[in-house]
Structure formats: structure tokens, C-alpha cells
Design an enzyme around this catalytic site. Structure first.
Site, PDB file in Angstrom:
ATOM      1  N   ARG A 282       0.822  -1.214   0.000  1.00 43.63           N
ATOM      2  CA  ARG A 282       0.000   0.000   0.000  1.00 43.63           C
ATOM      3  C   ARG A 282       0.858   1.267   0.000  1.00 43.63           C
ATOM      4  O   ARG A 282       0.476   2.269   0.599  1.00 43.63           O
ATOM      5  CB  ARG A 282      -0.967   0.024   1.195  1.00 43.63           C
ATOM      6  CG  ARG A 282      -1.970  -1.122   1.197  1.00 43.63           C
ATOM      7  CD  ARG A 282      -2.970  -0.938   0.084  1.00 43.63           C
ATOM      8  NE  ARG A 282      -3.977  -1.982   0.063  1.00 43.63           N
ATOM      9  CZ  ARG A 282      -5.265  -1.782   0.358  1.00 43.63           C
ATOM     10  NH1 ARG A 282      -5.688  -0.599   0.686  1.00 43.63           N
ATOM     11  NH2 ARG A 282      -6.102  -2.769   0.287  1.00 43.63           N
TER      12      ARG A 282
ATOM     13  N   ARG B 290      -3.862   6.137   0.346  1.00 40.48           N
ATOM     14  CA  ARG B 290      -4.530   7.224   1.051  1.00 40.48           C
ATOM     15  C   ARG B 290      -3.682   7.995   2.047  1.00 40.48           C
ATOM     16  O   ARG B 290      -4.044   9.088   2.447  1.00 40.48           O
ATOM     17  CB  ARG B 290      -5.779   6.683   1.762  1.00 40.48           C
ATOM     18  CG  ARG B 290      -6.930   6.458   0.803  1.00 40.48           C
ATOM     19  CD  ARG B 290      -8.073   5.766   1.487  1.00 40.48           C
ATOM     20  NE  ARG B 290      -7.665   4.418   1.885  1.00 40.48           N
ATOM     21  CZ  ARG B 290      -8.461   3.561   2.509  1.00 40.48           C
ATOM     22  NH1 ARG B 290      -9.685   3.926   2.840  1.00 40.48           N
ATOM     23  NH2 ARG B 290      -8.035   2.360   2.819  1.00 40.48           N
TER      24      ARG B 290
ATOM     25  N   ARG C 149      -7.806  11.791  -5.590  1.00 43.48           N
ATOM     26  CA  ARG C 149      -9.055  11.086  -5.307  1.00 43.48           C
ATOM     27  C   ARG C 149     -10.237  12.031  -5.083  1.00 43.48           C
ATOM     28  O   ARG C 149     -11.385  11.616  -5.200  1.00 43.48           O
ATOM     29  CB  ARG C 149      -8.869  10.156  -4.106  1.00 43.48           C
ATOM     30  CG  ARG C 149      -8.206   8.846  -4.463  1.00 43.48           C
ATOM     31  CD  ARG C 149      -9.191   7.858  -5.080  1.00 43.48           C
ATOM     32  NE  ARG C 149     -10.076   7.303  -4.051  1.00 43.48           N
ATOM     33  CZ  ARG C 149     -11.332   7.666  -3.847  1.00 43.48           C
ATOM     34  NH1 ARG C 149     -11.894   8.573  -4.599  1.00 43.48           N
ATOM     35  NH2 ARG C 149     -12.047   7.111  -2.897  1.00 43.48           N
TER      36      ARG C 149
ATOM     37  N   ASP D 153      -6.382  -3.012  -7.870  1.00 41.33           N
ATOM     38  CA  ASP D 153      -7.001  -3.600  -6.677  1.00 41.33           C
ATOM     39  C   ASP D 153      -7.316  -5.065  -6.913  1.00 41.33           C
ATOM     40  O   ASP D 153      -7.604  -5.466  -8.045  1.00 41.33           O
ATOM     41  CB  ASP D 153      -8.275  -2.851  -6.289  1.00 41.33           C
ATOM     42  CG  ASP D 153      -8.685  -3.208  -4.861  1.00 41.33           C
ATOM     43  OD1 ASP D 153      -8.156  -2.588  -3.930  1.00 41.33           O
ATOM     44  OD2 ASP D 153      -9.497  -4.129  -4.685  1.00 41.33           O
TER      45      ASP D 153
ATOM     46  N   TYR E   7     -14.535 -12.068  -0.652  1.00 41.23           N
ATOM     47  CA  TYR E   7     -15.316 -10.873  -1.028  1.00 41.23           C
ATOM     48  C   TYR E   7     -16.512 -11.268  -1.891  1.00 41.23           C
ATOM     49  O   TYR E   7     -17.617 -10.743  -1.738  1.00 41.23           O
ATOM     50  CB  TYR E   7     -14.431  -9.862  -1.769  1.00 41.23           C
ATOM     51  CG  TYR E   7     -13.468  -9.158  -0.848  1.00 41.23           C
ATOM     52  CD1 TYR E   7     -13.856  -8.049  -0.109  1.00 41.23           C
ATOM     53  CD2 TYR E   7     -12.164  -9.617  -0.691  1.00 41.23           C
ATOM     54  CE1 TYR E   7     -12.972  -7.406   0.754  1.00 41.23           C
ATOM     55  CE2 TYR E   7     -11.275  -8.988   0.169  1.00 41.23           C
ATOM     56  CZ  TYR E   7     -11.687  -7.886   0.891  1.00 41.23           C
ATOM     57  OH  TYR E   7     -10.817  -7.255   1.743  1.00 41.23           O
TER      58      TYR E   7
END
Ligand code: 1CP
Length: 354
Positions: free
Chosen positions: A24, A28, A37, A73, A150
């Protein structure tokens, strides 16, 4: 490129210092990413190769890490299966039509990634073109179990009840789902390799929820067939979290490099994995919130546990958290580079003592 420290470590060759990259590393916690974003939704960003490549390359430039990881992703491969993928603000990913039965598995659409997610391969090409020659690009995919979690739960989960229910309920349905995911993921990562990815990481982030017996029965054969299908010559990193009970099985499943989280000492983990494999890890991501002295101490401890052996890639035990201060991440990368050179000098001096 053969001389990239990261690829050398993947092959267990001697390196001048310990290579480091961070899961990562593009995301963010970075102000540049957050600014982007504000203008562009997450899925749009993933589907716009110029932007995905830019985010990939910017993280490397900002941090001074030894490898890039493609900005994408693990859930992108689910959208073309027809299950309805959405990244909703705050709540994480949502699958609108989760898979709960054999009939649901039969309805999954199977089509070549080159047709369904060409933007990922284009992002690989653009990122590769934008990176310095000595910085390898890591492509990635979720591993079948984590992707299935998921698909079946419909989003993130705590206890994986629906996933395990399906797994225990009908061995044939579970096998069909795993085999479909293995075919899809194999084509997906081989496509990334063909487009220029120089290493691959499989994220089996949630595999640690399984008992060793269940891993052996329901996962191991599928992981072995996944590894068997990957284009030869490209190092593969096999990563999971909470895997202290599963390390031997993950190693048996495959991978040139085994990812280790912080819930186990790196030297203990490496002994169990075997020194004939490379390892990646294993600092707790939350040490990036600690004062510098503590961070430095922890970095040195991990390097010490690696013992100057060939085949250690420094990383966190899981991804950088969104609240992490960027300057601490930059400091960490420098500490790894400096600390591993110092350790190397110490080791060489010890060797000289008769
Ligand atoms: O708001 C945003 O901007 C979206 C946040 C975000 C980002 C930056 C998501 C949504 N995905 C990503 C990028 C991403 N995801 C990368 C590339 C960036 C980099 O590593 O530098 C990678 C490798 C991933 C992989 C990924 N996605 C994993 C495996 C890694 C891990 O952390 O275990 C998983 C589990 C996901 C699913 C996912 N994607 C995003 C969210 C919010 C989630 C759910 C996570 C969860 O269930 O807790």
C-alpha cells in the site's frame, strides 16, 4: 535490471543492502493521492492507465523504495464476472450479487482478462515506461481464497461465515469456484507479466482465518495449480496475514518469496519456511506511528533477525494504514538502507576476527 537489489533478493543472491518496498505504498496516506481522489472516483482511477501509472511511479519517487507495485485492486477481476462491484464511500467494497450457491457459481461470467480488464495491462505498460530502469514493477492479484471471501460475503468480513459455509457445504461447488478463480487469476497475472511486470505478489490477506487442516483440504491443491501456471522466470511472492499456524503449508503451496507478518519473529518464521526460500516482511505497520528512536530500534531488530542472510526483502507485515505520517515512511526506507549496510559491515568485521 538483473542487478536490481529487489530482484536479486527474490533470487536469493547477495545484495549491497536490504531492498525495501511497502504494501500500500501508493494510497490514502499520501496527500498527492488524496488530492487526486477528490477529483476521481477509485474505480475510475484504476481504469485510467495514465493515472494508475502516475500514482505507481509517484510513490516510488517520494519514498525511495526499491520496487514499485502497480496501482490496481484485488477486486477488479470481480466486476466482469457480473456480480456488481462498487467501492462505496467509507464502507469499503460492496458486491451487489454475492455468490452463495452452486447456481450462483454457474452464473459467474468467465471471459479473458485481456478483454475485460485491458486497462490493467495498459497501466502496467505505462508504469514500466515511467519507472527508472533499475526499479522493478511488481504486478499482483488476490489469491483465490481472499478473492472468494469478497465474492461470497459481499464485502469485507470478520468471521467469514458465508465463505466457510459454502466451503464445508458442498465440496464440488467449492472446487468449481476455486478452479474458476485459478483460471482467471492465472490469465490475469500472466497478462501483467506479458505487459512488463517483473515480479508478482499474491495477496492472500485473509487466509489466516483457516485451520491448517482446512487449508490443506480446501486451498492447497488450488494454490499449487495456480503457482504451476505462472509464466516461468518471474519471481512470485506469496503473502498472507495471521499465518503463523500456516507457514509450512503456504511454503508447500508455492512462491519464491514468502510474506511474513509481525505476529511471529522473522527468524522463527524463516527457519520454519526454510532458508532455501526468500522472505518478505515483517514490521508491524503501526510502528510507523512510534517515535523515531523506537522505529529505528524495531527496524534494526527485524534486520538482525534476518541475520544478513541472502533473500530478505524488507516490508511491513501488512499494508500502510491511511493515517500514517508520510515523513515516517520516508524515514523507514532510509533506516532500512542505512541499517542493512551497517549490519553488513559489522558481519564482515566479525568474519575477519580469527
Ligand atoms: O478510497 C480509496 O482511495 C480506495 C482505497 C484503496 C486503495 C488505495 C482500495 C480499496 N484499494 C487500493 C489500492 C490497492 N489495493 C493496491 C495498490 C496500492 C499499493 O499497494 O501501493 C493494492 C496492492 C491493493 C490490494 C488489496 N485490495 C488487498 C490486499 C492487500 C491488503 O491490504 O490486504 C485487499 C484486501 C483489497 C480490498 C480492498 N480494496 C479497497 C478496500 C477499502 C478494500 C477492503 C479491505 C478490507 O476488506 O479490509
Amino acid at each position: 535490471m538483473r542487478n536490481s537489489v529487489f530482484l536479486q533478493a527474490c533470487r536469493r543472491e547477495k545484495t549491497a543492502y536490504t531492498p525495501v518496498w511497502l504494501m500500500r505504498q501508493a494510497g490514502r496516506y499520501m496527500p498527492e493521492y488524496r488530492a487526486l481522489r477528490e477529483r476521481v472516483p477509485f474505480l475510475t482511477l484504476c481504469k485510467t492507465p495514465d493515472l494508475a501509472a502516475q500514482v505507481t511511479v509517484e510513490a516510488v519517487e517520494r519514498l525511495g523504495v526499491d520496487a514499485a507495485i502497480l496501482f490496481a485492486d484485488i477486486l477488479l477481476i470481480l466486476e466482469p464476472m457480473g456480480v456488481g462491484l462498487e467501492f462505496s464511500k467509507g464502507d469499503g467494497p460492496v458486491i451487489h450479487r454475492p455468490v452463495r450457491s452452486g447456481a450462483d457459481v454457474d452464473r459467474l461470467v468467465e471471459s479473458p482478462p485481456a478483454e475485460t480488464v485491458p486497462f490493467v495491462f495498459e497501466a502496467v505498460r505505462k508504469a514500466r515506461a515511467g519507472l527508472p530502469a533499475h526499479i522493478p514493477l511488481i504486478g499482483f492479484s488476490g489469491a483465490p481464497f481472499t478473492v472468494a471471501s469478497y465474492l461470497i460475503e459481499g464485502g469485507s468480513s470478520r468471521n467469514y461465515i458465508e465463505t466457510k459455509r459454502l466451503m464445508y457445504q458442498d465440496a464440488g461447488v467449492w472446487r468449481a469456484l476455486m478452479e474458476l478463480l485459478v483460471r482467471n487469476i492465472t490469465a490475469y497475472v500472466n497478462g501483467q507479466i506479458a505487459a512488463g511486470a517483473q515480479a508478482i505478489q499474491f495477496f492472500d490477506s485473509w487466509i489466516g482465518c483457516l485451520s491448517p487442516a482446512d487449508y490443506r483440504a480446501f486451498i492447497l491443491p488450488h494454490m499449487q495449480s495456480l503457482f504451476a501456471g505462472i509464466t516461468p522466470g518471474v519471481p512470485v511472492i506469496h503473502f498472507g496475514t495471521d499465518t503463523s499456524g500456516l507457514l509450512e503449508l503456504l511454503t508447500e503451496a508455492g512462491g519464491d518469496v514468502i510474506g511474513v507478518d509481525w505476529r511471529i519473529d522473522l527468524d522463527t518464521a524463516w527457519r520454519r519456511i526454510g532458508h532455501d526460500r526468500a522472505v518478505q516482511g515483517n514490521l508491524d505497520p503501526v510502528t510507523l506511528f512510534a517515535p523515531r528512536d523506537e522505529l529505528r530500534k524495531q527496524v534494526k531488530r527485524v534486520l538482525h533477525e534476518a541475520g544478513g542472510r541472502v533473500g530478505h526483502i524488507f516490508n511491513l507485515g501488512h499494508g500502510i494504514l491511511p493515517q500514517t505520517p508520510v515523513e515516517n515512511v520516508v524515514a523507514l526506507v532510509n533506516m532500512v538502507h542505512e541499517g542493512s549496510e551497517e549490519l553488513k559491515v559489522e558481519n564482515e568485521e566479525e568474519e575477519k576476527i580469527p
